[in-house]
Scaffold this active site. Structure first.
Site, PDB file in Angstrom:
ATOM      1  N   SER A 142     -31.882  13.503  22.213  1.00 19.07           N
ATOM      2  CA  SER A 142     -31.548  13.120  23.845  1.00 19.07           C
ATOM      3  C   SER A 142     -32.691  12.630  24.471  1.00 19.07           C
ATOM      4  O   SER A 142     -33.841  12.815  24.071  1.00 19.07           O
ATOM      5  CB  SER A 142     -30.924  14.379  24.485  1.00 19.07           C
ATOM      6  OG  SER A 142     -30.899  14.200  25.889  1.00 19.07           O
ATOM      7  N   TYR A 155     -30.760  22.853  26.824  1.00 22.78           N
ATOM      8  CA  TYR A 155     -30.503  21.649  26.015  1.00 22.78           C
ATOM      9  C   TYR A 155     -31.793  21.107  25.725  1.00 22.78           C
ATOM     10  O   TYR A 155     -32.094  20.715  24.626  1.00 22.78           O
ATOM     11  CB  TYR A 155     -29.348  20.865  26.904  1.00 22.78           C
ATOM     12  CG  TYR A 155     -29.016  19.814  26.161  1.00 22.78           C
ATOM     13  CD1 TYR A 155     -28.067  19.581  25.179  1.00 22.78           C
ATOM     14  CD2 TYR A 155     -29.616  18.463  26.701  1.00 22.78           C
ATOM     15  CE1 TYR A 155     -27.567  18.730  24.782  1.00 22.78           C
ATOM     16  CE2 TYR A 155     -29.086  17.163  25.988  1.00 22.78           C
ATOM     17  CZ  TYR A 155     -28.436  17.482  25.320  1.00 22.78           C
ATOM     18  OH  TYR A 155     -27.620  16.297  24.481  1.00 22.78           O
TER      19      TYR A 155
END
Ligand code: NAD
Length: 266
Positions: A142, A155
């Site tokens: 990400s 995350y």
């Protein structure tokens, strides 16, 4: 001849979202794609739709946290198709929460899917790829490895861990002469259920997401099929000298400084 003709690929989380678009892109480039997911109905439907277009795809239930299930899936790929050439570790979950509100159980849940899952996948796939003469592993990280918000505490930590594990594995495979390349892809905001929360919500209805989208230099979110094409490039021999690399596909967001935007202060 298409770029991925005769290649056999596993895509985790391939039933929908970015994984689904990746499955479509690999199949359209000629690969036989094994869709691995836990949402069986959506996975079966995607495989059937691709077969309906004359492409090659099959669905397999796989929880990426399960080492035995990984062994079974890789064994199936090898027995049924004779080789394994591409692994896309795409399955992921997100809990948007600050460190003050998060529990250690939540951290462990996110680590299990986002980091242990790809770890198990690579451990299962590397021996099979060696038998197959080489391969390409793509880990979906990400852009949160480079840009953080208070809510990306869990995350972002898992995705940074995954990016580092990717590079270590890449160097290991290269130095051993395995002909296995390992790269990470770092998507920015893409309109999938992970970002919208599903149930018909538009990403732009969420204030934090809207503020992020407004900050994207290209002025829009990515479409899942755009990400699928990036993965297909890394899966193909067109990226034959690329290993241990991080490819960002985020409309330029990573390099923009927007910390002073009050809409992002939560
Ligand atoms: P999504 O929620 O739409 O899809 C995730 C898929 O993973 C689903 O099909 C889900 O069933 C599957 N999955 C979840 N847990 C699993 C498990 N234990 N075993 C097997 N499959 C499991 O999300 P998405 O947006 O398509 O995300 C795909 C990947 O892209 C994720 O790794 C995510 O972190 C990453 N990513 C997404 C965005 C974005 O904006 N959408 C941005 C950056 C990174």
């Amino acid at each position: 001849m298409a770029r991925l003709d005769k290649k056999v690929a596993i895509v985790t989380g391939g039933a929908r979202g970015l994984g689904g678009a990746t499955v479509d892109a690999l199949a359209e480039e000629g690969a036989t794609v094994l869709i691995a997911d836990i949402i069986d109905e959506a996975g079966e439907a995607r495989a059937a739709a691709l077969r309906g277009r004359g492409l090659t795809a099959e669905y397999h239930h796989l929880d990426v946290r399960d080492a035995l299930a990984w062994a079974g899936l890789v064994d199936t790929a090898m027995r049924k198709h004779g080789h394994l050439d591409i692994l896309v570790n795409n399955a992921g979950i997100n809990i948007s929460i600050t460190i003050e509100d998060a529990t250690v159980e939540q951290l462990r849940d996110v680590i299990d899917v986002n980091l242990v899952g790809p770890f198990l996948g690579m451990k299962a796939a590397i021996p099979a790829m060696r038998q197959s003469g080489g391969g390409s592993i793509i880990n979906i990280a990400s852009n949160s490895t480079q840009m953080v918000l208070p809510l990306t505490s869990l995350y972002g930590a898992t995705k940074s861990g995954l990016a580092n594990l990717t590079k270590s594995t890449a160097v290991h495979c290269a130095q051993r002469g395995y002909n296995i390349r390992v790269n990470s892809v770092h998507p920015g905001a893409h309109e999938t259920e992970m970002l919208t929360g599903g149930e018909g919500t538009r990403a732009t209805d969420i204030p934090q997401v809207k503020a992020l989208i407004d900050a994207i230099p290209m002025g829009r979110m990515g479409q899942p099929n755009e990400l699928g094409k990036v993965v297909a490039f890394l899966a193909s021999d067109d990226s034959s000298y690329m290993t241990a690399s991080e490819l960002f596909s985020d409309g330029g967001l990573t390099v923009v400084s927007f910390g002073a935007d009050p809409a992002l202060r939560h």
